[in-house]
Design an enzyme around this catalytic site. Structure first.
Site, mmCIF file in Angstrom:
data_model
loop_
_atom_site.group_PDB
_atom_site.id
_atom_site.type_symbol
_atom_site.label_atom_id
_atom_site.label_comp_id
_atom_site.label_asym_id
_atom_site.label_seq_id
_atom_site.Cartn_x
_atom_site.Cartn_y
_atom_site.Cartn_z
ATOM 1 N N LYS A 31 62.825 -0.141 18.828
ATOM 2 C CA LYS A 31 63.701 0.937 19.309
ATOM 3 C C LYS A 31 64.152 1.860 18.174
ATOM 4 O O LYS A 31 65.154 2.564 18.300
ATOM 5 C CB LYS A 31 64.889 0.324 20.059
ATOM 6 N N SER A 61 75.404 -10.063 21.282
ATOM 7 C CA SER A 61 74.881 -11.385 21.622
ATOM 8 C C SER A 61 74.523 -12.231 20.406
ATOM 9 O O SER A 61 74.830 -13.420 20.346
ATOM 10 C CB SER A 61 73.669 -11.220 22.537
ATOM 11 N N GLU A 99 76.564 11.468 15.005
ATOM 12 C CA GLU A 99 76.536 10.984 16.390
ATOM 13 C C GLU A 99 77.932 11.080 17.017
ATOM 14 O O GLU A 99 78.076 11.464 18.174
ATOM 15 C CB GLU A 99 76.045 9.528 16.439
ATOM 16 N N LYS A 102 78.060 -0.479 17.505
ATOM 17 C CA LYS A 102 77.323 -1.660 17.945
ATOM 18 C C LYS A 102 76.121 -1.905 17.059
ATOM 19 O O LYS A 102 75.368 -0.955 16.837
ATOM 20 C CB LYS A 102 76.854 -1.419 19.374
ATOM 21 N N ARG A 131 68.446 -9.669 24.994
ATOM 22 C CA ARG A 131 67.137 -9.361 25.584
ATOM 23 C C ARG A 131 66.545 -10.596 26.251
ATOM 24 O O ARG A 131 65.817 -10.494 27.232
ATOM 25 C CB ARG A 131 66.209 -8.770 24.523
ATOM 26 N N LYS A 137 74.836 3.153 17.693
ATOM 27 C CA LYS A 137 74.137 1.936 18.097
ATOM 28 C C LYS A 137 72.930 1.786 17.190
ATOM 29 O O LYS A 137 72.031 2.625 17.186
ATOM 30 C CB LYS A 137 73.717 2.026 19.560
ATOM 31 N N TYR A 143 81.464 -11.568 24.313
ATOM 32 C CA TYR A 143 81.128 -12.722 25.159
ATOM 33 C C TYR A 143 82.155 -13.842 24.980
ATOM 34 O O TYR A 143 82.145 -14.814 25.704
ATOM 35 C CB TYR A 143 79.708 -13.214 24.823
HETATM 36 C C1 PBG Z 1 70.371 -1.936 26.429
HETATM 37 C C2 PBG Z 1 71.443 -2.711 25.772
HETATM 38 C C3 PBG Z 1 71.282 -3.657 24.746
HETATM 39 C C4 PBG Z 1 72.524 -4.232 24.543
HETATM 40 C C5 PBG Z 1 73.428 -3.608 25.414
HETATM 41 N N1 PBG Z 1 72.742 -2.646 26.164
HETATM 42 C C6 PBG Z 1 70.084 -4.139 24.024
HETATM 43 C C7 PBG Z 1 69.165 -3.199 23.399
HETATM 44 O O1 PBG Z 1 69.482 -2.064 23.087
HETATM 45 O O2 PBG Z 1 68.018 -3.621 23.230
HETATM 46 C C8 PBG Z 1 72.780 -5.333 23.566
HETATM 47 C C9 PBG Z 1 73.987 -6.167 23.793
HETATM 48 C C10 PBG Z 1 74.018 -7.442 23.046
HETATM 49 O O3 PBG Z 1 73.161 -7.769 22.206
HETATM 50 O O4 PBG Z 1 74.972 -8.188 23.289
HETATM 51 N N2 PBG Z 1 70.349 -0.583 26.329
#
Ligand code: PBG
Length: 360
Positions: A254, A311, A270, A285, A242, A232, A350
Site C-alpha cells: 500500500k 492490531s 496531509e 495511525k 488483515r 496513515k 482493541y
Molecule cells: C483498511 C484499514 C486498515 C486498518 C484500518 N482500516 C488496514 C490497512 O490499511 O491495510 C488497520 C487497523 C489495525 O491494524 O488495527 N483501510
C-alpha cells in the site's frame, strides 16, 4: 549555605585524589550534607505518596477517550477469535449487539465497526459496500436502532469489499485516485443513511475528505462527522487486522497511498489538506511508533487528534504477556497513557473493553 570558596576547595580535594582528599574527606561529607539540606527543588516531594502522585498527575486516560473497533461477520450466534489478536472476536450481528450492550454498561460509548466478508462478496469495484441489505449496512441500522445514544463510526475504504485487497480501484496494477473518490463518497453516504455518526476514511486517496464532505452535505448529512485517517503510514503493524478481515492486498503493497514511515513533514501536508477539506478529527495511525506525529499534529492543529492503537500493537502486548515476559495490564495502561500524553484526545484501541473492566 555552602560558600563558593568552600565549594572550590571541595572540588579541588576530589580532583587531587590523594592524601589531601583523604584528609579532607570529613569536610567533603559535611559539605555534601550541608548542600543536600539546602536543596531548593526536590521533585521527589511530589511523588511521596499515592495521593500526591494522583494529585499532580497531568494526563489520565478515561473510557470517554476510547473508541472500540469491532469486527462483524455474517451468521447467527457466531463468534470466531482472531488468531493473532487473542481476546478479539469476529461477531455475527446478534452477538455484536450483545457486545455493544455490555460495553455500554462499562462506559464505552463509541464503536468503530469493520465488516469481514467472504470472497463471494468481493469484486473490483467494492459493490457490496453499497448494498443496503448487506451485512454491514443492515447491521449498522440495527445497532443505531437499539442503541441510539451510542456513537457509531464506520470505515470508508474499498479493501474489505475489494477482490484486489486494495483501498482503491485497481487498473493495470495501479491504484487509481480520482476514480476511487466516487466510490468512497457513495460508500460514505450509504453509511450515513444507515446511521453512522462518524465516517472514517482510511483509504489515503488524495482529496477524499473534501469529496466525502461535499457528498454528505449534498445529501443532507451535514451533522455526520469525518474522522480522517490523516497520517496513515504503510505499516507492518496492520498484519493482525488483515488476518481478521482477510483483507491483505492480493498483489504489491500500500506504499503508493499510505505514508512512508520515514516522513513527518508530510504528515503536516496531509493534516493541512484534511483540515481545509473539512475533517472534524485528524487521526494518526499506527500510534505507538508515531507518538512524535501525534504531538506534531496536536501542536499545529486546533481540532481533536485521534490515535489508532492498531492490531499489531495489541498483538505484541498480548504475545509477550502470554509468555510471562511483561505485565500486560500495566503495559497496556502505559501505552494508552503515552498516546494521550503525546496529544491524542481520542484513542481507537482493541484494549477498550478490558481497560474499562480494569477501572470498574
Ligand atoms: C483498511 C484499514 C486498515 C486498518 C484500518 N482500516 C488496514 C490497512 O490499511 O491495510 C488497520 C487497523 C489495525 O491494524 O488495527 N483501510
Amino acid at each position: 549555605m555552602v560558600s563558593p570558596d568552600l565549594a572550590m576547595d571541595f572540588k579541588k580535594c576530589c580532583l587531587q585524589n590523594d592524601l589531601a582528599f583523604i584528609n579532607n574527606s570529613y569536610l567533603c561529607i559535611s559539605l555534601f550534607l550541608e548542600y543536600m539540606v539546602h536543596l531548593t527543588h526536590r521533585p521527589r516531594r511530589n511523588r511521596k505518596s499515592a495521593v500526591i502522585r494522583d494529585l499532580v498527575q497531568e494526563t489520565q486516560v478515561t473510557v470517554n477517550d476510547l473508541i472500540f473497533p469491532l469486527f462483524l461477520i455474517d451468521g447467527k450466534n457466531k463468534k470466531s477469535e482472531v488468531n493473532s489478536m487473542p481476546g478479539i472476536f469476529r461477531l455475527s450481528p446478534d452477538l455484536m449487539l450483545k457486545e455493544i450492550e455490555e460495553c455500554m454498561k462499562l462506559g464505552i460509548k463509541t464503536f468503530d465497526i469493520f465488516p469481514s466478508l467472504t470472497d463471494k462478496y468481493k469484486d473490483k469495484k467494492a459493490t457490496e459496500s453499497l448494498n443496503k441489505k448487506g451485512l454491514y449496512l443492515s447491521t449498522l441500522r440495527e445497532i443505531k436502532k437499539k442503541f441510539p445514544e451510542a456513537v457509531i463510526m464506520t470505515d470508508v475504504a474499498m479493501d474489505p469489499y475489494s477482490s484486489d485487497g486494495h483501498d482503491g480501484l485497481v487498473k493495470n496494477g495501479e491504484i487509481l485516485n480520482d476514480e476511487t473518490l466516487e466510490i468512497l463518497a457513495k460508500m460514505a453516504v450509504a453509511q450515513a443513511e444507515a446511521g453512522a455518526d462518524i465516517i472514517g476514511p482510511s483509504d489515503m486517496m488524495d482529496g477524499r475528505v473534501g469529496f466525502i464532505r461535499e457528498a454528505l452535505d449534498e445529501e443532507g448529512f451535514t451533522n455526520v462527522s469525518i474522522m480522517s485517517y490523516t497520517a496513515k503510514y504503510a505499516s507492518a503493524f496492520y498484519g493482525p487486522f488483515r488476518d481478521a478481515l482477510d483483507s491483505a492486498p492480493k498483489f504489491g503493497d500500500k506504499k503508493t497511498y499510505q505514508m512512508n514511515p520515514g516522513n513527518s513533514k508530510e504528515a503536516l501536508i496531509e493534516a493541512d489538506l484534511d483540515f481545509m477539506e473539512g475533517a472534524d478529527f485528524l487521526m494518526v495511525k499506527p500510534a505507538l511508533s508515531y507518538l512524535d506525529i501525534i504531538k506534531l499534529l496536536n501542536d499545529n492543529f486546533n481540532i481533536p487528534i485521534a490515535a489508532y492503537n492498531v492490531s499489531g500493537e495489541y498483538a505484541m502486548v498480548k504475545a509477550a504477556a502470554a509468555k510471562g515476559w511483561i505485565d500486560g495490564d500495566r503495559v497496556r495502561d502505559e501505552i494508552l497513557l503515552s498516546m494521550k500524553r503525546a496529544g491524542a484526545s481520542v484513542i481507537l484501541t482493541y484494549f477498550a473493553k478490558e481497560f474499562a473492566k480494569s477501572i470498574k
